[in-house]
Design an enzyme around this catalytic site. Structure first.
Site, PDB file in Angstrom:
ATOM      1  N   SER A   1      24.291  42.493  16.446  1.00 52.31           N
ATOM      2  CA  SER A   1      24.767  43.748  15.858  1.00 52.31           C
ATOM      3  C   SER A   1      26.057  43.543  15.093  1.00 52.31           C
ATOM      4  O   SER A   1      27.022  42.985  15.613  1.00 52.31           O
ATOM      5  CB  SER A   1      25.032  44.794  16.948  1.00 52.31           C
ATOM      6  OG  SER A   1      23.902  45.558  17.184  1.00 52.31           O
TER       7      SER A   1
ATOM      8  N   ASP B   1      26.228  54.129  11.298  1.00 55.93           N
ATOM      9  CA  ASP B   1      26.462  53.161  12.379  1.00 55.93           C
ATOM     10  C   ASP B   1      27.392  52.035  11.933  1.00 55.93           C
ATOM     11  O   ASP B   1      27.242  50.901  12.358  1.00 55.93           O
ATOM     12  CB  ASP B   1      25.147  52.589  12.905  1.00 55.93           C
ATOM     13  CG  ASP B   1      25.312  51.918  14.271  1.00 55.93           C
ATOM     14  OD1 ASP B   1      26.231  52.318  15.003  1.00 55.93           O
ATOM     15  OD2 ASP B   1      24.543  50.998  14.580  1.00 55.93           O
TER      16      ASP B   1
ATOM     17  N   HIS C   1      27.980  51.450  17.097  1.00 53.46           N
ATOM     18  CA  HIS C   1      27.497  51.460  18.478  1.00 53.46           C
ATOM     19  C   HIS C   1      28.084  50.319  19.304  1.00 53.46           C
ATOM     20  O   HIS C   1      28.043  50.354  20.523  1.00 53.46           O
ATOM     21  CB  HIS C   1      25.970  51.443  18.520  1.00 53.46           C
ATOM     22  CG  HIS C   1      25.324  50.145  18.140  1.00 53.46           C
ATOM     23  ND1 HIS C   1      24.622  49.965  16.967  1.00 53.46           N
ATOM     24  CD2 HIS C   1      25.259  48.960  18.776  1.00 53.46           C
ATOM     25  CE1 HIS C   1      24.157  48.732  16.912  1.00 53.46           C
ATOM     26  NE2 HIS C   1      24.523  48.099  18.000  1.00 53.46           N
TER      27      HIS C   1
END
Length: 486
Positions: free
Chosen positions: A227, A154, A124
């Site tokens: 992230s 992901d 993402h």
């Protein structure tokens, strides 16, 4: 709410092949065990691991003006105020530290897994990006090639050319137990590399948005920009990739989630070899069985299997499985609502497996063909186009898509224009319009396209313009006069 720490808002396969393919091909920085908290801190661990953690700098794909307006209208106000303050402190004139999501750019984290420049981050973070660059711990910024991405887990694999680099090693998350200390390194809020510590809070967490992964849970602080960063054991091994938080405000409340390293290892091997990971797909929707459903469909008290509620008409199992079937097993593995996704994605597309179903009181054995799990569609809000300036109202509007209307709690409305800009002292602002308002009518005319409003006459106190506006799901009428007299 769940925030994919794209708060900057996807299963598993065998790790053995990845270990041979990736880990043996790369030269890894082997860290010596560090006593960590027992000796008063993690400084030695951080000194060894930090050079392998990178910042991922992304120039994002241009988003539609409607999406920007939706984001502004629906995001928590207090959180926006905090972000604005942080941006003013960190991103003043000439600053090189924009916050994630600011001005079409984003900052996130990643870590080096191969001395030849292989880097792991989250999908993402990079999906749809115009360009991706990596900032190394020594300050160098280098263009990065996206080798491949896997939507299901992901995970994204990047590659940079920067000479020999220090790399971290991926090990099974089984090496840490619930209660063991763990350390996260990343780039929260664009501040620069930061270290947080906590414990492994739980294992095998299933999040609604990602039914295919058994997440690790930690109370180590995870925030926007973390992230793709590593979650480390105290001997410096990567046991997970930080990717999501559960938070009412977007900030850390001690509920962070990481993808287990054994999942990452297997995915990286496929991405390096093929640029993608092929996943199995049945093309069905299911719901959990209950005791009442079990009595009605199976003639027993204890619920088993998963109840099929829909079958994709052109899907791989159309003609074999039916709505109303209770799916009991696939490929000899018993299934439940919770386990079906994890079972299906491990099956090889194009193969045929046996499935057991209960249909109209009879148990049947069927041969079903496994399809290819499709990648998720692009965010439909991003497909919106640029906005149009309405000079006589001194505001900007964009066409509202179905997804925009749904986000604004106006899904029952047809057409409409979303307000994307307002001149502070303009006619629209003086009348009380706000960015994110949905304008459905001008007078009695339904608005279907920005052209319907673009050439509207300039309103006045004598000849006001009546607009029907939906805000937060509630419609009302606003009279625009060009003054504060409403």
């Amino acid at each position: 709410m769940f925030s994919w720490d794209r708060p900057a808002s996807r299963i598993l396969s065998s790790p053995s092949r990845a270990t041979n393919s990736v880990l043996a091909a790369a030269v890894f920085l082997m860290l010596q065990p560090v006593a960590g908290a027992a000796n008063g801190g993690y400084a030695a661990l951080v000194r060894q691991a930090a050079p392998s953690v990178v910042t991922v700098l992304v120039e994002e794909r241009a988003e539609g003006a409607g999406q920007r307006a939706v984001d502004r209208a629906t995001t928590d106000t207090q959180y926006n105020d905090m972000r604005a303050f942080m941006r003013s402190m960190l991103s003043g004139p000439g600053s090189s530290n924009p916050l994630p999501g600011a001005a079409g750019s984003a900052l996130a984290s990643g870590f080096i897994i191969g001395a030849d420049g292989l880097i792991v981050t989250n999908r993402h973070v990079v999906v749809g990006a115009r360009s991706v660059r990596v900032k190394l711990a020594d300050g160098r910024e280098i263009p990065a090639q996206v080798i491949g991405v896997d939507a299901t887990t992901d995970i994204a694999l990047l590659k940079v050319s920067a000479g020999r680099l220090p790399a971290l090693r991926l090990e099974s998350s089984d090496k840490v137990s619930v209660g063991d200390p763990v350390v996260a390194i990343g780039n929260p809020f664009g501040l620069g590399q930061s270290v947080t510590a906590g414990i492994l809070s739980a294992r095998a967490r299933a999040l609604e948005e990602d039914p295919y992964i058994d997440f690790l849970q930690t109370d180590a602080a995870i925030n926007l920009g973390n992230s793709g960063g590593p979650l480390l054991s105290t001997d410096g091994a990567v046991v997970g990739v930080t990717t999501a938080i559960l938070s009412p405000s977007g900030g850390s409340v001690g509920l962070g989630f990481a993808i287990p390293a054994e999942t990452v290892v297997s995915v990286v091997a496929e991405l390096e070899a093929h640029g993608r990971v092929n996943r199995g797909y049945l093309g069905i929707e299911v719901q959990a069985m209950t005791p009442a459903l079990a009595r009605a469909l199976l003639g027993r008290e204890s619920p088993v299997g998963a109840l099929i509620t829909a079958v994709e008409p052109q899907g791989p199992t159309a003609g074999e499985l039916m709505a109303g079937d209770v799916l009991l097993s696939v490929g000899a593995k018993p299934v439940t609502f919770a386990s079906l996704g994890k079972i299906a994605v491990r099956l090889a597309p194009g193969t045929t497996v046996d499935a057991s179903v209960m249909r109209e009181g009879m148990e049947l054995s069927l041969a079903v063909t496994i399809g290819q799990l499709p990648d998720p569609p692009d965010n439909p809000l991003q497909s919106g186009g640029p906005d149009t300036w309405v000079p006589n109202l001194e505001l900007g509007v964009a066409n509202a898509t179905t997804e925009i209307r749904k986000a604004l709690k106006a899904q029952d409305e047809g057409g409409g224009l979303i307000v994307t800009q307002l001149r502070p002292d303009g006619a629209g602002a003086l009348a009380g319009l706000k960015i994110g308002d949905l304008i459905t009518h001008a007078g009695t005319k339904r608005l279907e396209d920005v052209a319907d409003l673009a050439m509207v006459s300039k309103p006045s106190s004598r000849l006001p313009l009546l607009l029907r506006v939906v805000r937060n799901g509630s419609p009302s009428f606003i009279a625009i006069t060009g003054s504060e007299d409403r």
